[in-house]
Write an enzyme that holds these catalytic residues in place. Structure first.
Site, PDB file in Angstrom:
ATOM      1  N   ASP A   1      16.733  22.896  20.530  1.00  0.00           N
ATOM      2  CA  ASP A   1      16.084  21.680  21.039  1.00  0.00           C
ATOM      3  C   ASP A   1      14.701  22.044  21.573  1.00  0.00           C
ATOM      4  O   ASP A   1      14.578  22.729  22.596  1.00  0.00           O
ATOM      5  CB  ASP A   1      16.921  21.054  22.157  1.00  0.00           C
ATOM      6  CG  ASP A   1      16.302  19.749  22.625  1.00  0.00           C
ATOM      7  OD1 ASP A   1      16.353  18.773  21.844  1.00  0.00           O
ATOM      8  OD2 ASP A   1      15.740  19.712  23.730  1.00  0.00           O
TER       9      ASP A   1
ATOM     10  N   HIS B   1       9.989  11.128  23.139  1.00  0.00           N
ATOM     11  CA  HIS B   1      10.428  11.874  24.329  1.00  0.00           C
ATOM     12  C   HIS B   1      10.726  10.951  25.520  1.00  0.00           C
ATOM     13  O   HIS B   1      11.737  11.116  26.209  1.00  0.00           O
ATOM     14  CB  HIS B   1       9.348  12.902  24.686  1.00  0.00           C
ATOM     15  CG  HIS B   1       9.871  14.094  25.423  1.00  0.00           C
ATOM     16  ND1 HIS B   1       9.365  15.355  25.256  1.00  0.00           N
ATOM     17  CD2 HIS B   1      10.854  14.215  26.348  1.00  0.00           C
ATOM     18  CE1 HIS B   1      10.027  16.204  26.034  1.00  0.00           C
ATOM     19  NE2 HIS B   1      10.920  15.533  26.710  1.00  0.00           N
TER      20      HIS B   1
HETATM   21  N1  LIG Z   1      14.505  14.828  26.660  1.00  0.00           N
HETATM   22  C1  LIG Z   1      14.153  15.150  27.866  1.00  0.00           C
HETATM   23  O1  LIG Z   1      13.420  14.440  28.570  1.00  0.00           O
HETATM   24  C2  LIG Z   1      14.689  16.420  28.459  1.00  0.00           C
HETATM   25  C3  LIG Z   1      14.631  16.626  29.849  1.00  0.00           C
HETATM   26  C4  LIG Z   1      15.178  17.792  30.362  1.00  0.00           C
HETATM   27  C5  LIG Z   1      15.752  18.712  29.494  1.00  0.00           C
HETATM   28  N2  LIG Z   1      15.762  18.508  28.138  1.00  0.00           N
HETATM   29  C6  LIG Z   1      16.378  19.469  27.191  1.00  0.00           C
HETATM   30  O2  LIG Z   1      17.658  19.865  27.677  1.00  0.00           O
HETATM   31  C7  LIG Z   1      17.664  21.263  27.907  1.00  0.00           C
HETATM   32  C8  LIG Z   1      18.570  21.636  29.068  1.00  0.00           C
HETATM   33  O3  LIG Z   1      18.165  21.028  30.269  1.00  0.00           O
HETATM   34  P1  LIG Z   1      17.517  21.839  31.485  1.00  0.00           P
HETATM   35  O4  LIG Z   1      16.707  22.940  30.937  1.00  0.00           O
HETATM   36  O5  LIG Z   1      16.900  20.860  32.381  1.00  0.00           O
HETATM   37  O6  LIG Z   1      18.737  22.412  32.307  1.00  0.00           O
HETATM   38  P2  LIG Z   1      20.194  23.018  32.131  1.00  0.00           P
HETATM   39  O7  LIG Z   1      20.435  23.493  30.759  1.00  0.00           O
HETATM   40  O8  LIG Z   1      21.113  22.043  32.740  1.00  0.00           O
HETATM   41  O9  LIG Z   1      20.087  24.256  33.123  1.00  0.00           O
HETATM   42  C9  LIG Z   1      19.227  25.334  32.908  1.00  0.00           C
HETATM   43  C10 LIG Z   1      19.277  26.248  34.123  1.00  0.00           C
HETATM   44  O10 LIG Z   1      20.593  26.768  34.291  1.00  0.00           O
HETATM   45  C11 LIG Z   1      20.554  28.190  34.224  1.00  0.00           C
HETATM   46  N3  LIG Z   1      21.768  28.592  33.482  1.00  0.00           N
HETATM   47  C12 LIG Z   1      21.982  28.509  32.138  1.00  0.00           C
HETATM   48  N4  LIG Z   1      23.224  28.894  31.825  1.00  0.00           N
HETATM   49  C13 LIG Z   1      23.832  29.234  32.985  1.00  0.00           C
HETATM   50  C14 LIG Z   1      25.131  29.721  33.303  1.00  0.00           C
HETATM   51  N5  LIG Z   1      26.033  29.914  32.348  1.00  0.00           N
HETATM   52  N6  LIG Z   1      25.403  29.961  34.600  1.00  0.00           N
HETATM   53  C15 LIG Z   1      24.477  29.758  35.562  1.00  0.00           C
HETATM   54  N7  LIG Z   1      23.224  29.282  35.325  1.00  0.00           N
HETATM   55  C16 LIG Z   1      22.913  29.026  34.047  1.00  0.00           C
HETATM   56  C17 LIG Z   1      19.268  28.551  33.511  1.00  0.00           C
HETATM   57  O11 LIG Z   1      18.793  29.794  33.944  1.00  0.00           O
HETATM   58  P3  LIG Z   1      18.209  30.960  32.981  1.00  0.00           P
HETATM   59  O12 LIG Z   1      17.435  30.323  31.879  1.00  0.00           O
HETATM   60  O13 LIG Z   1      17.363  31.762  33.918  1.00  0.00           O
HETATM   61  O14 LIG Z   1      19.411  31.709  32.483  1.00  0.00           O
HETATM   62  C18 LIG Z   1      18.351  27.434  34.001  1.00  0.00           C
HETATM   63  O15 LIG Z   1      17.851  27.712  35.281  1.00  0.00           O
HETATM   64  C19 LIG Z   1      16.185  21.584  28.130  1.00  0.00           C
HETATM   65  O16 LIG Z   1      15.913  22.949  28.031  1.00  0.00           O
HETATM   66  C20 LIG Z   1      15.545  20.750  27.078  1.00  0.00           C
HETATM   67  O17 LIG Z   1      15.680  21.331  25.792  1.00  0.00           O
HETATM   68  C21 LIG Z   1      15.255  17.359  27.631  1.00  0.00           C
END
Ligand SMILES: NC(=O)c1ccc[n+]([C@@H]2O[C@H](COP(=O)([O-])OP(=O)(O)OC[C@H]3O[C@@H](n4cnc5c(N)ncnc54)[C@H](OP(=O)(O)O)[C@@H]3O)[C@@H](O)[C@H]2O)c1
Length: 302
Positions: free
Chosen positions: A45, A106
Site C-alpha cells: 500500500d 486519498h
Molecule cells: N488512506 C489513508 O488516509 C491512510 C491513513 C493512514 C494509514 N494508511 C495506510 O495504512 C498503513 C497502516 O497504518 P499506520 O501506518 O497508520 O499504522 P499501523 O499499521 O496501525 O501501525 C504502525 C505502527 O505500529 C508499529 N508496529 C507494527 N507492527 C507491530 C507489531 N507487531 N507490534 C508492535 N508494534 C508494531 C510500527 O512500528 P515499526 O514500523 O517501527 O515497526 C508503527 O509504529 C499505512 O502505512 C498506510 O499504508 C492510509
C-alpha cells in the site's frame, strides 16, 4: 480458515494483508518492502504523499518477486484532483512500474493545485486552501479515465464516509472497488463497513494497529486474546479485520514485526464479539487531519 485474499468488484483478487508504507522513512522502506515480499506478502500500500514511492519501487525490484505477482495500490493526493491521469503517471514513474492494481482518491478534499505548497497549500489565514471550484464528481470522472487508460486496473476511494459515497454514486459510471478507512477495535465503523459490503465496495483497514505508539497493543482484552493464541496483539488486530472481510494494511519497518504481522490466526466467535464491542468502552480515531470541512464521519472528533 481465514481467507488469504478477497475479490474486488472488478473480479480481480486482492491479498487480504498488505504492507503499509506511511511514515516508512527513506533508507528503511525499500528494505521493509523487500523483506515483506520475500516473506509471503504480495500486496503493498503506497501513496504519492508518503514521499517514498521511488524506494518502494526499489524494494519491489530488490525482492526478486515478479511485478505481476504483486498487488500495488497508490493514491491521488488532494492537490491532484484536477488531473488524475497526470498524477497516476507520476506514481508509475516513481514506483518504476507500468500499471497500478488499485488507485484511490486519498481524501475527498480537493486542494488548490497551484497554491503556496504542492502538498498542503494554505490560505493567508492559515486554513487549508480548498479548491472550492472543483467537485468530487469531477475527480471521479478523472479516475474513470485512469481506469480506461489501463494505468490502474481498479479505482477506488479512501476516507469516504457513507454520505460522501452516496453523493459519488449519484454520478459515478464505475462503482469504487474499495474504500480505505481507519479501522480497528476502537473505531470498527460497523455501519460503514456494512454499507460498503452491501454495495460491493471492499473495505480496507488503515492504521489497523492504532498507528504509532498505539494503546490498542496494550489493551488488556486484546492482550488476553493474544495470549490465548500465543501470538502478539498485532496478530489479533490484523486477524480481526480479515475475519470481518476487510483488507488489512499493517505498517512496519522492523523485520521481525513485518514477518510476524503476516500471520493471520482464526479467532473464535466469542473473541470476535469482544473485539466488535470494545469501542463501547473506548472510541478513538488516530488519523484526523484538520481539513476545515465536514467529512460526515460518525465519531470524527473522538
Ligand atoms: N488512506 C489513508 O488516509 C491512510 C491513513 C493512514 C494509514 N494508511 C495506510 O495504512 C498503513 C497502516 O497504518 P499506520 O501506518 O497508520 O499504522 P499501523 O499499521 O496501525 O501501525 C504502525 C505502527 O505500529 C508499529 N508496529 C507494527 N507492527 C507491530 C507489531 N507487531 N507490534 C508492535 N508494534 C508494531 C510500527 O512500528 P515499526 O514500523 O517501527 O515497526 C508503527 O509504529 C499505512 O502505512 C498506510 O499504508 C492510509
Amino acid at each position: 480458515m481465514a481467507p488469504s485474499s478477497f475479490k474486488l468488484n472488478t473480479g480481480a483478487p486482492i491479498p487480504a494483508v498488505g504492507l503499509g508504507t506511511w511514515q516508512s522513512k527513506p533508507g528503511e522502506v525499500a528494505e521493509a518492502v523487500k523483506i515483506a515480499l520475500q516473506n509471503g506478502y504480495k500486496h503493498i500500500d503506497a501513496a504519492w504523499i508518503y514521499g517514498n514511492q521511488a524506494e518502494v519501487g526499489e524494494g519491489i525490484r530488490q525482492s526478486g518477486v515478479n511485478r505481476k505477482d504483486i498487488f500495488v495500490t497508490s493514491k491521488l493526493w488532494c492537490t491532484q484532483h484536477r488531473d488524475p491521469l497526470a498524477a497516476v503517471d507520476e506514481c508509475l514513474k516513481e514506483l518504476g512500474i507500468d500499471y497500478l492494481d488499485l488507485y484511490l482518491i486519498h481524501w475527498p478534499v480537493p486542494l488548490a493545485a497551484n497554491g503556496n505548497d504542492p502538498k498542503f497549500p494554505k490560505r493567508p489565514d492559515g486554513s487549508r486552501d480548498i479548491d472550492e471550484e472543483w467537485t468530487i464528481a469531477k475527480t471521479w470522472e478523472g479516475m474513470e479515465k485512469v481506469l480506461a487508460s489501463g494505468k490502474a486496473r481498479a479505482i477506488g476511494v479512501s476516507n469516504f464516509s457513507q454520505a460522501f459515497l452516496e453523493d459519488l454514486l449519484k454520478t459515478a459510471k464505475t462503482v469504487p472497488a474499495a474504500n480505505q478507512i481507519e479501522l480497528h477495535p476502537y473505531l470498527p465503523q460497523h455501519d460503514l463497513v456494512k454499507y460498503l459490503q452491501d454495495k460491493g465496495i471492499l473495505p480496507q483497514a488503515y492504521s489497523p494497529l492504532g498507528s504509532t505508539d498505539s494503546p490498542l497493543l496494550k489493551d488488556p482484552k486484546i492482550v488476553k486474546i493474544a495470549e490465548a493464541h500465543s501470538v502478539g496483539s498485532g496478530n489479533v488486530l490484523i486477524s480481526y479485520q480479515v475475519a470481518r472481510g476487510v483488507v488489512v494494511l499493517p505498517k512496519s519497518v522492523t523485520e521481525k514485526r513485518i514477518i510476524d504481522n503476516f500471520k493471520v490466526i482464526d479467532l473464535t466467535a466469542d473473541e470476535l464479539s469482544v473485539l466488535n464491542d470494545l469501542h463501547k468502552e473506548t472510541t478513538k480515531r488516530f488519523v484526523k487531519p484538520e481539513w476545515g470541512i465536514d467529512l460526515k464521519f460518525d465519531n470524527w472528533e473522538t
